[in-house]
Scaffold this motif. Structure first.
Motif, PDB file in Angstrom:
ATOM      1  N   LEU A  17       0.713  -1.290   0.144  1.00  0.00           N
ATOM      2  CA  LEU A  17      -0.018   0.016  -0.200  1.00  0.00           C
ATOM      3  C   LEU A  17       0.977   1.313   0.072  1.00  0.00           C
ATOM      4  N   LEU A  18       2.145   1.264   0.836  1.00  0.00           N
ATOM      5  CA  LEU A  18       2.773   2.461   0.858  1.00  0.00           C
ATOM      6  C   LEU A  18       3.309   2.752  -0.566  1.00  0.00           C
ATOM      7  N   LEU A  19       3.796   1.745  -1.606  1.00  0.00           N
ATOM      8  CA  LEU A  19       4.117   1.970  -2.638  1.00  0.00           C
ATOM      9  C   LEU A  19       3.279   2.666  -3.601  1.00  0.00           C
ATOM     10  N   SER A  20       2.018   2.084  -3.442  1.00  0.00           N
ATOM     11  CA  SER A  20       0.906   2.633  -4.292  1.00  0.00           C
ATOM     12  C   SER A  20       0.463   3.949  -3.863  1.00  0.00           C
ATOM     13  N   THR A  21       0.636   4.233  -2.646  1.00  0.00           N
ATOM     14  CA  THR A  21       0.336   5.637  -2.069  1.00  0.00           C
ATOM     15  C   THR A  21       1.445   6.678  -2.468  1.00  0.00           C
ATOM     16  N   ILE A  22       2.683   6.345  -2.404  1.00  0.00           N
ATOM     17  CA  ILE A  22       3.578   7.190  -3.107  1.00  0.00           C
ATOM     18  C   ILE A  22       3.492   7.553  -4.317  1.00  0.00           C
ATOM     19  N   GLU A  23       2.943   6.549  -5.386  1.00  0.00           N
ATOM     20  CA  GLU A  23       2.582   6.933  -6.884  1.00  0.00           C
ATOM     21  C   GLU A  23       1.522   7.893  -6.773  1.00  0.00           C
ATOM     22  N   SER A  24       0.487   7.939  -5.892  1.00  0.00           N
ATOM     23  CA  SER A  24      -0.751   8.725  -5.797  1.00  0.00           C
ATOM     24  C   SER A  24      -0.378  10.217  -5.335  1.00  0.00           C
ATOM     25  N   GLY A  25       0.726  10.061  -4.465  1.00  0.00           N
ATOM     26  CA  GLY A  25       1.094  11.517  -3.968  1.00  0.00           C
ATOM     27  C   GLY A  25       0.112  12.081  -2.886  1.00  0.00           C
ATOM     28  N   LYS A  26      -0.943  11.223  -2.413  1.00  0.00           N
ATOM     29  CA  LYS A  26      -1.978  11.672  -1.496  1.00  0.00           C
ATOM     30  C   LYS A  26      -1.454  11.659   0.019  1.00  0.00           C
ATOM     31  N   VAL A  27      -1.164  12.804   0.396  1.00  0.00           N
ATOM     32  CA  VAL A  27      -0.612  12.886   2.002  1.00  0.00           C
ATOM     33  C   VAL A  27      -1.607  12.196   3.116  1.00  0.00           C
ATOM     34  N   ALA A  28      -2.771  12.424   2.740  1.00  0.00           N
ATOM     35  CA  ALA A  28      -3.972  11.825   3.615  1.00  0.00           C
ATOM     36  C   ALA A  28      -3.877  10.419   3.671  1.00  0.00           C
ATOM     37  N   TYR A  29      -3.674   9.734   2.569  1.00  0.00           N
ATOM     38  CA  TYR A  29      -3.616   8.384   2.217  1.00  0.00           C
ATOM     39  C   TYR A  29      -2.307   7.744   3.264  1.00  0.00           C
ATOM     40  N   PHE A  30      -1.279   8.589   3.072  1.00  0.00           N
ATOM     41  CA  PHE A  30      -0.185   8.044   3.766  1.00  0.00           C
ATOM     42  C   PHE A  30      -0.127   8.281   5.203  1.00  0.00           C
ATOM     43  N   THR A  31      -0.825   9.202   5.781  1.00  0.00           N
ATOM     44  CA  THR A  31      -1.027   9.630   7.033  1.00  0.00           C
ATOM     45  C   THR A  31      -1.770   8.450   7.808  1.00  0.00           C
ATOM     46  N   VAL A  32      -3.090   8.070   7.281  1.00  0.00           N
ATOM     47  CA  VAL A  32      -3.843   7.091   7.521  1.00  0.00           C
ATOM     48  C   VAL A  32      -3.225   5.692   7.477  1.00  0.00           C
ATOM     49  N   LEU A  33      -2.307   5.590   6.526  1.00  0.00           N
ATOM     50  CA  LEU A  33      -1.826   4.266   6.468  1.00  0.00           C
ATOM     51  C   LEU A  33      -0.536   4.004   7.462  1.00  0.00           C
ATOM     52  N   CYS A  34      -0.075   4.946   7.744  1.00  0.00           N
ATOM     53  CA  CYS A  34       1.035   4.731   8.919  1.00  0.00           C
ATOM     54  C   CYS A  34       0.278   4.648  10.456  1.00  0.00           C
ATOM     55  N   GLU A  35      -0.874   5.323  10.486  1.00  0.00           N
ATOM     56  CA  GLU A  35      -1.716   5.088  11.752  1.00  0.00           C
ATOM     57  C   GLU A  35      -2.169   3.780  11.797  1.00  0.00           C
ATOM     58  N   GLN A  36      -2.730   3.478  10.570  1.00  0.00           N
ATOM     59  CA  GLN A  36      -3.593   1.943  10.783  1.00  0.00           C
ATOM     60  C   GLN A  36      -2.317   0.920  11.019  1.00  0.00           C
ATOM     61  N   TYR A  37      -1.311   1.048  10.617  1.00  0.00           N
ATOM     62  CA  TYR A  37      -0.306  -0.264  10.732  1.00  0.00           C
ATOM     63  C   TYR A  37       0.810   0.154  11.879  1.00  0.00           C
ATOM     64  N   GLN A  38       0.243   1.006  12.787  1.00  0.00           N
ATOM     65  CA  GLN A  38       1.166   1.270  13.980  1.00  0.00           C
ATOM     66  C   GLN A  38       1.475  -0.066  14.715  1.00  0.00           C
ATOM     67  N   PRO A  39       0.637  -0.897  14.873  1.00  0.00           N
ATOM     68  CA  PRO A  39       1.172  -2.077  15.867  1.00  0.00           C
ATOM     69  C   PRO A  39       2.385  -3.036  15.138  1.00  0.00           C
ATOM     70  N   SER A  40       2.388  -3.145  13.796  1.00  0.00           N
ATOM     71  CA  SER A  40       3.010  -3.781  13.055  1.00  0.00           C
ATOM     72  C   SER A  40       4.278  -3.115  12.840  1.00  0.00           C
ATOM     73  N   LEU A  41       4.342  -1.589  12.683  1.00  0.00           N
ATOM     74  CA  LEU A  41       5.546  -0.731  12.320  1.00  0.00           C
ATOM     75  C   LEU A  41       6.076  -0.624  13.850  1.00  0.00           C
ATOM     76  N   LYS A  42       5.628  -0.832  15.027  1.00  0.00           N
ATOM     77  CA  LYS A  42       6.362  -0.915  16.236  1.00  0.00           C
ATOM     78  C   LYS A  42       7.429  -1.993  16.330  1.00  0.00           C
ATOM     79  N   ARG A  43       7.370  -3.051  15.435  1.00  0.00           N
ATOM     80  CA  ARG A  43       8.169  -4.124  15.726  1.00  0.00           C
ATOM     81  C   ARG A  43       9.661  -3.834  15.719  1.00  0.00           C
ATOM     82  N   ASP A  44       9.983  -2.470  14.878  1.00  0.00           N
ATOM     83  CA  ASP A  44      11.229  -1.993  14.770  1.00  0.00           C
ATOM     84  C   ASP A  44      11.233  -0.606  14.849  1.00  0.00           C
ATOM     85  N   PRO A  45      11.710  -0.028  16.098  1.00  0.00           N
ATOM     86  CA  PRO A  45      11.882   1.599  16.107  1.00  0.00           C
ATOM     87  C   PRO A  45      12.377   2.267  15.065  1.00  0.00           C
TER      88      PRO A  45
END
Length: 251
Positions: free
Chosen positions: A156-184
């Motif tokens: 999803l991140l790679l697709s979001t970068i192509e779209s350039g929509k910052v709102a999508y990027f922000t929501v994506l990072c928020e929704q995947y916080q539990p998984s992203l916390k696996r590595d600081p």
């Protein structure tokens, strides 16, 4: 030879880069002269377009180091090349040899995020596509979508970068916080990606012992040269990546 190239201000060509890489492969593994040669060759290949060294030279150096099973340094040079597919092939082998099954997504995530921090979108997509298609533990999942959340996040991140929509990027990072916390370290990379691709402001600098990753991106972006003869025993992308690392180990 390098002295002549430097003094004549010769621009790198495919023939010269191939010759330099071939000579590197013939130098004795573990000798100081070999590393000195590597450093000088990469610095000569730097230019306005390739401030971290010529991508083709990095690719050939990475291939030689991979053959020698020097995974840490091979990965360092793959990141500075444009060869995301080659990097993925090496990471699959590395994970199967040295990684835990639970780290299959971590090996890929760090590579994709670091490629993006170096503004190599094509290589980031290639390493993702190749790794997910060739790793035997992932091909069984027949994604996307995948069973592992981090793989879906990268997709999803790679697709979001192509779209350039910052709102999508922000929501994506928020929704995947539990998984992203696996590595600081992921937070540092995503902050940089937000600045590069979505014009987000840089986060306010932290001070004190909590900012243990304050120099994390400096090693990746600063163009320092990895030790070509250091055998990196750290599992890149695995649990140990949550600890402060030297530039060779990180990159």
């Amino acid at each position: 030879m390098l002295d002549v190239f430097e003094k004549s201000k010769t621009e790198p060509t495919e023939d010269q880069i191939s010759q330099i890489a071939n000579l590197f492969s013939l130098l004795n593994h573990g000798t100081p002269e070999r590393h000195q040669y590597l450093v000088r060759a990469v610095k000569w290949s730097c230019g306005e377009r390739h401030k971290l060294g010529h991508p083709r030279l990095h690719q050939l150096l990475a291939q030689t180091l991979w053959k020698e099973k020097n995974y840490g340094s091979a990965r360092y040079h793959y990141l500075r090349s444009e060869d995301g597919g080659g990097c993925a092939d090496m990471l699959v082998e590395l994970h199967l040899l040295r990684g835990y099954p639970s780290e299959v997504d971590l090996f890929l995530t760090q590579a994709v995020l670091q490629y993006l921090c170096l503004q190599k979108k094509v290589a980031a997509s290639e390493v993702f596509e190749t790794y997910t298609k060739k790793h035997p533990n992932i091909t069984k999942q027949r994604g996307p979508p995948f069973l592992l959340p981090l793989l879906n996040f990268l997709w999803l991140l790679l697709s979001t970068i192509e779209s350039g929509k910052v709102a999508y990027f922000t929501v994506l990072c928020e929704q995947y916080q539990p998984s992203l916390k696996r590595d600081p370290t992921y937070r540092e990379y995503l902050d940089r990606i937000g600045q590069l691709f979505f014009n987000l402001p840089a986060p306010r600098p932290q001070h004190g012992p909590g900012n243990i990753f304050g120099n994390l991106l400096q090693g990746l972006l600063g163009g320092g040269l990895g030790d070509d003869d250091s055998e990196d025993e750290v599992t890149m992308g695995g649990p140990s990546s949550s600890q402060p690392m030297a530039a060779e180990e990180l990159d």
